[in-house]
Design an enzyme around this catalytic site. Structure first.
Site, PDB file in Angstrom:
ATOM      1  N   GLU A 137       0.927  -1.208   0.057  1.00 45.48           N
ATOM      2  CA  GLU A 137      -0.121   0.040  -0.007  1.00 45.48           C
ATOM      3  C   GLU A 137       0.978   1.267  -0.029  1.00 45.48           C
ATOM      4  OE1 GLU A 137      -3.728   2.217   2.157  1.00 45.48           O
ATOM      5  OE2 GLU A 137      -2.530   0.898   3.016  1.00 45.48           O
ATOM      6  N   ASP A 191       9.600   8.125   0.153  1.00 48.20           N
ATOM      7  CA  ASP A 191       8.663   8.893  -0.971  1.00 48.20           C
ATOM      8  C   ASP A 191       8.743   7.787  -1.795  1.00 48.20           C
ATOM      9  OD1 ASP A 191       7.600  10.099  -3.107  1.00 48.20           O
ATOM     10  OD2 ASP A 191       8.440  12.074  -2.557  1.00 48.20           O
ATOM     11  N   ASP A 217      -2.931  11.742  -2.364  1.00 44.79           N
ATOM     12  CA  ASP A 217      -3.258  13.017  -2.300  1.00 44.79           C
ATOM     13  C   ASP A 217      -3.438  13.549  -3.714  1.00 44.79           C
ATOM     14  OD1 ASP A 217      -2.498  13.143   0.307  1.00 44.79           O
ATOM     15  OD2 ASP A 217      -0.036  13.588   0.135  1.00 44.79           O
ATOM     16  N   LYS A 267      -3.121  21.278  -8.544  1.00 48.08           N
ATOM     17  CA  LYS A 267      -2.422  22.040  -9.488  1.00 48.08           C
ATOM     18  C   LYS A 267      -1.951  21.320 -10.696  1.00 48.08           C
ATOM     19  CE  LYS A 267      -1.284  25.911  -6.670  1.00 48.08           C
ATOM     20  NZ  LYS A 267      -0.562  26.094  -5.290  1.00 48.08           N
ATOM     21  N   THR A 293     -10.539   2.268   4.544  1.00 52.10           N
ATOM     22  CA  THR A 293      -9.527   2.743   4.977  1.00 52.10           C
ATOM     23  C   THR A 293     -10.191   3.892   6.034  1.00 52.10           C
ATOM     24  OG1 THR A 293      -9.209   4.707   3.492  1.00 52.10           O
ATOM     25  CG2 THR A 293      -8.464   2.777   2.707  1.00 52.10           C
ATOM     26  N   GLU A 294      -9.307   4.538   6.853  1.00 49.68           N
ATOM     27  CA  GLU A 294      -9.484   5.525   7.518  1.00 49.68           C
ATOM     28  C   GLU A 294     -10.338   6.770   6.765  1.00 49.68           C
ATOM     29  OE1 GLU A 294      -6.006   6.302   9.846  1.00 49.68           O
ATOM     30  OE2 GLU A 294      -7.400   6.318  11.546  1.00 49.68           O
ATOM     31  N   GLU A 301     -11.501   6.608   4.003  1.00 51.01           N
ATOM     32  CA  GLU A 301     -13.077   5.993   3.315  1.00 51.01           C
ATOM     33  C   GLU A 301     -13.952   6.094   4.390  1.00 51.01           C
ATOM     34  OE1 GLU A 301     -12.290   2.048   1.716  1.00 51.01           O
ATOM     35  OE2 GLU A 301     -14.413   2.008   1.097  1.00 51.01           O
TER      36      GLU A 301
HETATM   37  N1  SAM Z   1      -4.316   5.678   2.629  1.00 49.21           N
HETATM   38  C1  SAM Z   1      -4.982   6.275   4.037  1.00 49.21           C
HETATM   39  C2  SAM Z   1      -6.349   6.331   4.043  1.00 49.21           C
HETATM   40  O1  SAM Z   1      -7.034   6.075   3.073  1.00 49.21           O
HETATM   41  O2  SAM Z   1      -6.927   6.635   5.119  1.00 49.21           O
HETATM   42  C3  SAM Z   1      -4.202   7.564   4.178  1.00 49.21           C
HETATM   43  C4  SAM Z   1      -4.606   8.695   3.024  1.00 49.21           C
HETATM   44  S1  SAM Z   1      -3.929  10.191   3.272  1.00 49.21           S
HETATM   45  C5  SAM Z   1      -4.813  11.382   2.176  1.00 49.21           C
HETATM   46  C6  SAM Z   1      -2.367  10.140   1.844  1.00 49.21           C
HETATM   47  C7  SAM Z   1      -1.218   9.676   2.633  1.00 49.21           C
HETATM   48  O3  SAM Z   1      -0.226   9.361   1.568  1.00 49.21           O
HETATM   49  C8  SAM Z   1      -0.636  10.514   3.411  1.00 49.21           C
HETATM   50  O4  SAM Z   1      -0.294  10.118   4.804  1.00 49.21           O
HETATM   51  C9  SAM Z   1       0.606  10.966   2.772  1.00 49.21           C
HETATM   52  O5  SAM Z   1       1.647  11.402   3.594  1.00 49.21           O
HETATM   53  C10 SAM Z   1       0.943   9.781   2.142  1.00 49.21           C
HETATM   54  N2  SAM Z   1       1.575  10.037   0.643  1.00 49.21           N
HETATM   55  C11 SAM Z   1       1.501  10.838  -0.295  1.00 49.21           C
HETATM   56  N3  SAM Z   1       2.363  10.795  -1.186  1.00 49.21           N
HETATM   57  C12 SAM Z   1       3.176   9.857  -0.933  1.00 49.21           C
HETATM   58  C13 SAM Z   1       4.445   9.383  -1.740  1.00 49.21           C
HETATM   59  N4  SAM Z   1       4.635   9.880  -2.785  1.00 49.21           N
HETATM   60  N5  SAM Z   1       5.115   8.508  -0.983  1.00 49.21           N
HETATM   61  C14 SAM Z   1       4.662   7.932   0.426  1.00 49.21           C
HETATM   62  N6  SAM Z   1       3.471   8.255   0.924  1.00 49.21           N
HETATM   63  C15 SAM Z   1       2.733   9.353   0.272  1.00 49.21           C
END
Ligand code: SAM
Length: 214
Positions: free
Chosen positions: A43, A97, A119, A123, A194-195, A197
């Site tokens: 994930e 990352d 995320d 933009k 998911t959280e 969701e």
């Molecule tokens: N997946 C979880 C959920 O559905 O409840 C969390 C969703 S949250 C909006 C998105 C998560 O993805 C954040 O914790 C963010 O830090 C992580 N994230 C975003 N881009 C990422 C990347 N390029 N690599 C690793 N993590 C990333």
């Protein structure tokens, strides 16, 4: 999701047996690390890890790796793990990352990738940072096995439309596309929430989902 820096988080993460601290050294050796030949599901952007921990409990015959960029967020997942009485053996975490994912998984080493509530990077100039963009699909193409799949869920319709429009140019095909996962009896039968969701569906937002393969 970015939580404020929490004092001591680096130490907790450094000491955790669930965190892979030098993931590049495991490239090509994930099955050896888990000590079995079970499929490997990842994930990306797991946040506080609720989904992947529930999946690991529900599917002990699969190995799971959760990737999260921020240590403050990973810390929350580790705290949650601490509260579980019967800890699953089939789960590990990486703080990185996902743009560097090719340094960590070898060609065809993974069998499924989950992108949950990624995320949106609204933009246009940031489109390449979106996890379901063609740039990321290219990386996922390398690390996924021949029949490997990607499952993406979001309540963000603009991001979902973008993700669907990226499939053909990137050489992927959809097995499933829905704009209302929870209204589909068949698809939602084994759905693990998911959280995000839970949060967004509870205020009435429909959840979009695709399952894709090459
Ligand atoms: N997946 C979880 C959920 O559905 O409840 C969390 C969703 S949250 C909006 C998105 C998560 O993805 C954040 O914790 C963010 O830090 C992580 N994230 C975003 N881009 C990422 C990347 N390029 N690599 C690793 N993590 C990333």
């Amino acid at each position: 999701m970015r939580l404020r820096n929490i004092p001591g988080s680096k130490e907790v993460i450094a000491e955790s047996e669930y965190v892979i601290h030098e993931p590049e050294t495991v490239k090509g050796k994930w099955r050896r690390l888990f000590g079995n030949e079970k499929p490997l599901f990842i994930e990306i952007g797991m946040g506080k890890g609720r989904f992947i921990m529930d999946m690991a409990k529900a599917y002990p015959d699969i190995n799971f790796v959760g990737i999260e960029r921020y240590s403050s967020v990973l810390l929350r997942a580790l705290q949650k793990m601490d509260e579980i009485e019967e800890k699953p053996e089939n789960i590990r975490f990486i703080c990185m990352d996902a743009k560097d994912i090719l340094d960590v998984f070898d060609n065809g080493e993974a069998d499924r990738i989950y992108l949950n509530f990624s995320d949106p990077w609204p933009k246009d100039r940031h489109a390449k940072r979106r996890l379901p963009s063609r740039e990321f699909l290219k990386r996922f193409d390398v690390i996924l096995s021949k029949d490997g799949t990607i499952e993406f869920k979001t309540d963000n319709k603009e991001l979902f439309d973008f993700a669907v429009s990226e499939l053909e140019p990137a050489g992927w095909k959809a097995d499933v596309i829905t704009y209302d996962l929870h209204a589909d009896k068949e698809l939602s039968k084994d759905n693990i929430m998911t959280e995000y969701e839970e949060k967004f569906s509870s205020i009435g937002n429909p959840i979009c989902k695709y399952i894709i393969r090459r």
